[in-house]
Design a protein around this motif. Structure first.
Motif, PDB file in Angstrom:
ATOM      1  N   LEU A   1      72.225  55.621  20.385  1.00 37.57           N
ATOM      2  CA  LEU A   1      73.414  55.796  19.540  1.00 37.57           C
ATOM      3  C   LEU A   1      74.203  57.054  19.905  1.00 37.57           C
ATOM      4  O   LEU A   1      75.438  57.051  19.829  1.00 37.57           O
ATOM      5  CB  LEU A   1      73.006  55.833  18.065  1.00 37.57           C
ATOM      6  N   ASN A   2      73.519  58.123  20.267  1.00 37.67           N
ATOM      7  CA  ASN A   2      74.249  59.355  20.598  1.00 37.67           C
ATOM      8  C   ASN A   2      74.488  59.531  22.102  1.00 37.67           C
ATOM      9  O   ASN A   2      75.162  60.480  22.522  1.00 37.67           O
ATOM     10  CB  ASN A   2      73.531  60.593  20.044  1.00 37.67           C
ATOM     11  N   GLY A   3      73.961  58.637  22.928  1.00 41.17           N
ATOM     12  CA  GLY A   3      74.209  58.686  24.366  1.00 41.17           C
ATOM     13  C   GLY A   3      73.424  59.736  25.104  1.00 41.17           C
ATOM     14  O   GLY A   3      73.723  60.029  26.285  1.00 41.17           O
ATOM     15  N   ARG A   4      72.393  60.305  24.506  1.00 42.29           N
ATOM     16  CA  ARG A   4      71.655  61.392  25.153  1.00 42.29           C
ATOM     17  C   ARG A   4      70.921  60.931  26.416  1.00 42.29           C
ATOM     18  O   ARG A   4      70.689  61.730  27.327  1.00 42.29           O
ATOM     19  CB  ARG A   4      70.656  61.979  24.140  1.00 42.29           C
ATOM     20  N   TRP A   5      70.564  59.643  26.489  1.00 43.25           N
ATOM     21  CA  TRP A   5      69.855  59.156  27.661  1.00 43.25           C
ATOM     22  C   TRP A   5      70.726  59.177  28.919  1.00 43.25           C
ATOM     23  O   TRP A   5      70.219  59.174  30.048  1.00 43.25           O
ATOM     24  CB  TRP A   5      69.324  57.740  27.421  1.00 43.25           C
ATOM     25  N   LEU A   6      72.066  59.228  28.755  1.00 41.08           N
ATOM     26  CA  LEU A   6      72.969  59.272  29.899  1.00 41.08           C
ATOM     27  C   LEU A   6      73.178  60.691  30.425  1.00 41.08           C
ATOM     28  O   LEU A   6      73.703  60.870  31.530  1.00 41.08           O
ATOM     29  CB  LEU A   6      74.321  58.660  29.525  1.00 41.08           C
ATOM     30  N   TRP A   7      72.806  61.696  29.638  1.00 42.19           N
ATOM     31  CA  TRP A   7      73.017  63.070  30.087  1.00 42.19           C
ATOM     32  C   TRP A   7      72.254  63.335  31.380  1.00 42.19           C
ATOM     33  O   TRP A   7      72.792  63.920  32.326  1.00 42.19           O
ATOM     34  CB  TRP A   7      72.567  64.057  29.000  1.00 42.19           C
ATOM     35  N   GLU A   8      70.990  62.924  31.385  1.00 42.47           N
ATOM     36  CA  GLU A   8      70.174  63.142  32.580  1.00 42.47           C
ATOM     37  C   GLU A   8      70.685  62.330  33.759  1.00 42.47           C
ATOM     38  O   GLU A   8      70.674  62.793  34.910  1.00 42.47           O
ATOM     39  CB  GLU A   8      68.714  62.791  32.282  1.00 42.47           C
ATOM     40  N   LEU A   9      71.159  61.116  33.506  1.00 41.89           N
ATOM     41  CA  LEU A   9      71.637  60.246  34.576  1.00 41.89           C
ATOM     42  C   LEU A   9      72.882  60.811  35.248  1.00 41.89           C
ATOM     43  O   LEU A   9      73.082  60.617  36.463  1.00 41.89           O
ATOM     44  CB  LEU A   9      71.922  58.844  34.002  1.00 41.89           C
TER      45      LEU A   9
ATOM     46  N   LEU B   1      82.902  62.924  32.717  1.00 48.65           N
ATOM     47  CA  LEU B   1      82.049  62.309  31.714  1.00 48.65           C
ATOM     48  C   LEU B   1      80.905  63.241  31.308  1.00 48.65           C
ATOM     49  O   LEU B   1      80.564  63.339  30.119  1.00 48.65           O
ATOM     50  CB  LEU B   1      81.472  60.994  32.254  1.00 48.65           C
ATOM     51  N   TYR B   2      80.350  63.925  32.282  1.00 44.89           N
ATOM     52  CA  TYR B   2      79.224  64.810  31.982  1.00 44.89           C
ATOM     53  C   TYR B   2      79.664  66.009  31.141  1.00 44.89           C
ATOM     54  O   TYR B   2      78.917  66.478  30.269  1.00 44.89           O
ATOM     55  CB  TYR B   2      78.578  65.282  33.285  1.00 44.89           C
ATOM     56  N   ASN B   3      80.867  66.510  31.382  1.00 53.17           N
ATOM     57  CA  ASN B   3      81.352  67.672  30.649  1.00 53.17           C
ATOM     58  C   ASN B   3      81.874  67.322  29.260  1.00 53.17           C
ATOM     59  O   ASN B   3      82.081  68.227  28.437  1.00 53.17           O
ATOM     60  CB  ASN B   3      82.449  68.373  31.455  1.00 53.17           C
TER      61      ASN B   3
ATOM     62  N   LEU C   1      80.241  59.945  27.017  1.00 56.34           N
ATOM     63  CA  LEU C   1      78.962  59.288  27.303  1.00 56.34           C
ATOM     64  C   LEU C   1      78.430  58.547  26.087  1.00 56.34           C
ATOM     65  O   LEU C   1      77.769  57.507  26.225  1.00 56.34           O
ATOM     66  CB  LEU C   1      77.940  60.333  27.778  1.00 56.34           C
ATOM     67  N   THR C   2      78.731  59.055  24.882  1.00 57.37           N
ATOM     68  CA  THR C   2      78.341  58.342  23.666  1.00 57.37           C
ATOM     69  C   THR C   2      79.047  56.998  23.569  1.00 57.37           C
ATOM     70  O   THR C   2      78.425  55.965  23.286  1.00 57.37           O
ATOM     71  CB  THR C   2      78.663  59.194  22.427  1.00 57.37           C
ATOM     72  N   PHE C   3      80.356  56.993  23.835  1.00 57.36           N
ATOM     73  CA  PHE C   3      81.107  55.728  23.830  1.00 57.36           C
ATOM     74  C   PHE C   3      80.578  54.779  24.915  1.00 57.36           C
ATOM     75  O   PHE C   3      80.507  53.560  24.714  1.00 57.36           O
ATOM     76  CB  PHE C   3      82.594  55.998  24.050  1.00 57.36           C
TER      77      PHE C   3
ATOM     78  N   SER D   1      77.525  54.642  25.984  1.00 58.36           N
ATOM     79  CA  SER D   1      76.251  54.113  25.498  1.00 58.36           C
ATOM     80  C   SER D   1      76.470  52.990  24.493  1.00 58.36           C
ATOM     81  O   SER D   1      75.760  51.985  24.505  1.00 58.36           O
ATOM     82  CB  SER D   1      75.428  55.227  24.868  1.00 58.36           C
ATOM     83  N   TRP D   2      77.475  53.137  23.629  1.00 57.83           N
ATOM     84  CA  TRP D   2      77.788  52.067  22.678  1.00 57.83           C
ATOM     85  C   TRP D   2      78.233  50.800  23.418  1.00 57.83           C
ATOM     86  O   TRP D   2      77.860  49.681  23.059  1.00 57.83           O
ATOM     87  CB  TRP D   2      78.884  52.519  21.718  1.00 57.83           C
ATOM     88  N   GLY D   3      79.073  50.991  24.435  1.00 59.35           N
ATOM     89  CA  GLY D   3      79.503  49.835  25.223  1.00 59.35           C
ATOM     90  C   GLY D   3      78.329  49.144  25.902  1.00 59.35           C
ATOM     91  O   GLY D   3      78.302  47.911  26.014  1.00 59.35           O
ATOM     92  N   ASN D   4      77.351  49.928  26.325  1.00 58.92           N
ATOM     93  CA  ASN D   4      76.161  49.337  26.934  1.00 58.92           C
ATOM     94  C   ASN D   4      75.383  48.498  25.923  1.00 58.92           C
ATOM     95  O   ASN D   4      74.865  47.432  26.262  1.00 58.92           O
ATOM     96  CB  ASN D   4      75.270  50.450  27.497  1.00 58.92           C
ATOM     97  N   LEU D   5      75.288  48.967  24.671  1.00 65.72           N
ATOM     98  CA  LEU D   5      74.608  48.183  23.633  1.00 65.72           C
ATOM     99  C   LEU D   5      75.339  46.868  23.365  1.00 65.72           C
ATOM    100  O   LEU D   5      74.715  45.829  23.129  1.00 65.72           O
ATOM    101  CB  LEU D   5      74.502  48.996  22.343  1.00 65.72           C
ATOM    102  N   VAL D   6      76.665  46.918  23.403  1.00 69.46           N
ATOM    103  CA  VAL D   6      77.437  45.678  23.217  1.00 69.46           C
ATOM    104  C   VAL D   6      77.144  44.702  24.344  1.00 69.46           C
ATOM    105  O   VAL D   6      76.919  43.505  24.113  1.00 69.46           O
ATOM    106  CB  VAL D   6      78.939  45.998  23.144  1.00 69.46           C
ATOM    107  N   LEU D   7      77.143  45.203  25.584  1.00 64.03           N
ATOM    108  CA  LEU D   7      76.930  44.337  26.746  1.00 64.03           C
ATOM    109  C   LEU D   7      75.511  43.793  26.806  1.00 64.03           C
ATOM    110  O   LEU D   7      75.311  42.617  27.158  1.00 64.03           O
ATOM    111  CB  LEU D   7      77.240  45.106  28.031  1.00 64.03           C
ATOM    112  N   GLU D   8      74.524  44.604  26.455  1.00 63.03           N
ATOM    113  CA  GLU D   8      73.130  44.226  26.700  1.00 63.03           C
ATOM    114  C   GLU D   8      72.376  43.747  25.467  1.00 63.03           C
ATOM    115  O   GLU D   8      71.236  43.315  25.596  1.00 63.03           O
ATOM    116  CB  GLU D   8      72.385  45.413  27.324  1.00 63.03           C
ATOM    117  N   VAL D   9      72.986  43.818  24.294  1.00 60.25           N
ATOM    118  CA  VAL D   9      72.310  43.326  23.094  1.00 60.25           C
ATOM    119  C   VAL D   9      73.210  42.389  22.298  1.00 60.25           C
ATOM    120  O   VAL D   9      72.873  41.224  22.060  1.00 60.25           O
ATOM    121  CB  VAL D   9      71.834  44.494  22.194  1.00 60.25           C
ATOM    122  N   LEU D  10      74.365  42.889  21.883  1.00 62.19           N
ATOM    123  CA  LEU D  10      75.228  42.111  20.981  1.00 62.19           C
ATOM    124  C   LEU D  10      75.791  40.863  21.654  1.00 62.19           C
ATOM    125  O   LEU D  10      75.695  39.754  21.121  1.00 62.19           O
ATOM    126  CB  LEU D  10      76.359  43.002  20.466  1.00 62.19           C
TER     127      LEU D  10
END
Length: 564
Positions: free
Chosen positions: A364-372, A390-392, A397-399, A401-410
């Protein structure tokens, strides 16, 4: 008492004796009881009320044959829900009055029957047999209607995968043979041009083996297919050079076989078996090379293409056959399988894996993308300026991550339930293509095969060339509940086997993590043939209970899709 006597008043006629009953049914009486009950000429009129079953009606007809003078009919004039089964054996000029089901035979609510002449025994037997056949036919029609309105689970499953006019209204490919051949040409071109770099190129597997010059090291949870297949090919004395030569020969045979497949026309008497043989040889070669190459470089970019190419073999016979109905059924199965057996599971399993390892809050907060998106990991990035932007700005990155949830779950769950929705399909394709192109330039992995599968699933040929009209599709496809071939059953079985394989990997991963058989933050990904699809999912805050619940929800949605 099962019987009673009564009288019916007839104008200018003497009262006649009748026999009527409502229960028990004739089928519950013994043969002797029925024979005594229907003693010839004992009754002038026989009334059987509300005989509900085919068996009981047949008993009445068979038993009344003792009278050799009856004509059987249903009388619905009084009450359609409680008809009377009537047999009359009066004289040829004597009209009779019978109860139509509303009350006692002595009441005035009577229905007048037409005058009937007395028949001899032979005529009566013929009449009985004719009527018995009509009742049996009517009963069979009613059974067929009931079967159509309440089909079994197997019939619903067959209907979903192969019928155009059934519960799944996703249209088949407009020109399936052309679409399949164009896909094959594009796939071969991409592989030979090495357009899949930096990801694995399946047809470049002989060169990979030559560069590494040894069998790949076995990984935990990953089937050691490379070592097994290479040992079978090498034998006891073959060198690495000899192995590479043999792999090159196998690649050549596969390409020649596919070239022959591309030249075979459809609709000829030899097309079906010839196309199946040539395509199967090429598909087996592609699957062999892909299985070996994947063990040298574990990734998630090849499984979808390998599985689709292999499973398409089962759709070749009907697509190249002369039976239009089977061709439509095969085309419908192929497109639905591409969605429900390949594309949707890939994205859905990827979303579940991110919930499993990344956790709900980090998604939800996109923290998993920070490392990537860390600057030190932009080795293969082409758009470095956008990556740094995006990193700065972590909110971007939060948005993302939300788009990824839409694509891969919803979207996958919505598509399972509403696969016929063109809006959902186009949204799925559009977001997925945007996602893969962005990932290629921002991170590096190449998911070109999945982009190609999305383009095929869109059926672009149908946008420019008119396919079979809807009326012909409905008429050409196999019957909704009957006429299934062994090939239809085999294809449906393959599709369900694939779904079983996808969900098995996910459930085993969650259960073994929950039971502690696998380290808490260690992945359990077999990669092939069915992968966990845990790419980019670093173990931030694992939540195996949530992922298991999401897996069960996905299975319930699939069940609802097939058996609604």
């Amino acid at each position: 008492d099962a019987t009673h006597n009564s009288t019916i008043a007839q104008p200018n006629k003497a009262k006649k004796t009748i026999h009527a009953w409502t229960e028990p049914e004739p089928s519950s009486l013994s043969y002797k009881q029925r024979k005594d009950l229907f003693e010839p000429h004992k009754y002038d009129l026989l009334i059987c009320r509300a005989v509900p079953t085919q068996c009981a009606r047949q008993d009445v007809l068979m038993s009344a044959a003792f009278m050799h003078a009856s004509i059987m009919t249903w009388d619905h004039s009084g009450c359609a829900s409680l008809p009377c089964f009537v047999a009359q054996s009066g004289d040829e000029n004597g009209p009779a009055y019978v109860d139509a089901g509303k009350g006692n035979p002595s009441t005035q609510e009577m229905a007048r029957l037409p005058t009937m002449r007395r028949r001899n025994g032979k005529e009566a037997d013929e009449e009985h047999q004719s009527l018995l056949g009509e009742i049996s036919d009517n009963h069979n029609e009613q059974d067929d209607k009931k079967k159509q309105t309440n089909p079994s689970h197997l019939e619903r499953l067959m209907d979903y995968w192969t019928s155009v006019s059934g519960q799944c209204r996703l249209p088949p490919f407009a020109h399936p043979v052309i679409s399949l051949k164009l896909f094959l040409v594009a796939l071969i071109w991409f592989e030979l041009q090495d357009s899949m770099a930096p990801s694995q190129s399946v047809l470049a597997t002989p060169e990979i083996v030559w560069l590494v010059a040894q069998a790949p090291k076995p990984k935990k949870f990953v089937p050691n297919l490379a070592e097994l297949l290479l040992q079978l090919l090498m034998g006891k004395v073959m060198t690495i050079g000899g192995l590479v030569t043999k792999l090159g020969q196998i690649r050549g045979w596969g390409l020649v076989s596919w070239l022959a497949f591309l030249l075979i026309p459809e609709g000829r008497h030899y097309s079906s078996w010839a196309a199946t043989i040539f395509y199967a040889v090429g598909a087996a070669t592609y699957l062999l090379l892909g299985s070996i190459g994947l063990m040298y470089k574990l990734s998630h970019s090849t499984q979808g293409g390998l599985l689709f190419v292999a499973a398409t073999t089962f759709a070749i016979p009907p697509l190249f056959g002369m039976d239009k109905g089977r061709q439509v059924a095969g085309s419908a199965w192929l497109r639905r399988f591409l969605f429900l057996g390949i594309l949707i599971p890939i994205y859905l399993m990827s979303g579940i894996a991110k919930v499993r390892y990344v956790g709900i809050l980090a998604n939800l907060n996109g923290r998993w993308l920070w490392e990537l998106f860390e600057p030190k990991k932009r080795k293969y990035a082409a758009w470095t300026f956008l990556r740094d932007l995006l990193y700065n700005h972590k909110i971007l990155l939060t948005f993302m991550s939300w788009g990824n949830l839409v694509l891969e779950v919803l979207l996958p769950l919505s598509l399972i339930l509403r696969l016929e929705s063109k809006l959902l399909r186009m949204s799925f394709h559009g977001i997925a293509l945007t996602f893969h192109i962005s990932i290629f330039f921002l991170v590096g992995p190449n998911f070109g095969r999945y982009c190609l599968l999305h383009i095929v699933a869109c059926d672009p040929i149908g946008w420019f060339v008119r396919g079979m009209p809807r009326e012909e599709l409905n008429a050409g496809t196999t019957s909704r509940l009957t006429g299934r071939s062994m090939g239809d059953c085999l294809r449906v079985g393959v599709a369900m086997l694939f779904l079983f394989g996808w969900f098995r990997v996910q459930i085993l991963s969650d259960i073994e993590h929950i039971l502690g058989r696998v380290e808490h933050k260690k992945k359990r990904d077999p990669y092939f043939p069915f992968s966990e699809f845990s790419m980019f999912a670093s173990a931030v805050d694992p939540n195996y209970i949530a992922s298991l619940l999401l897996v069960l929800l996905s299975m319930a949605v699939y069940y609802r899709c097939f058996f609604k």
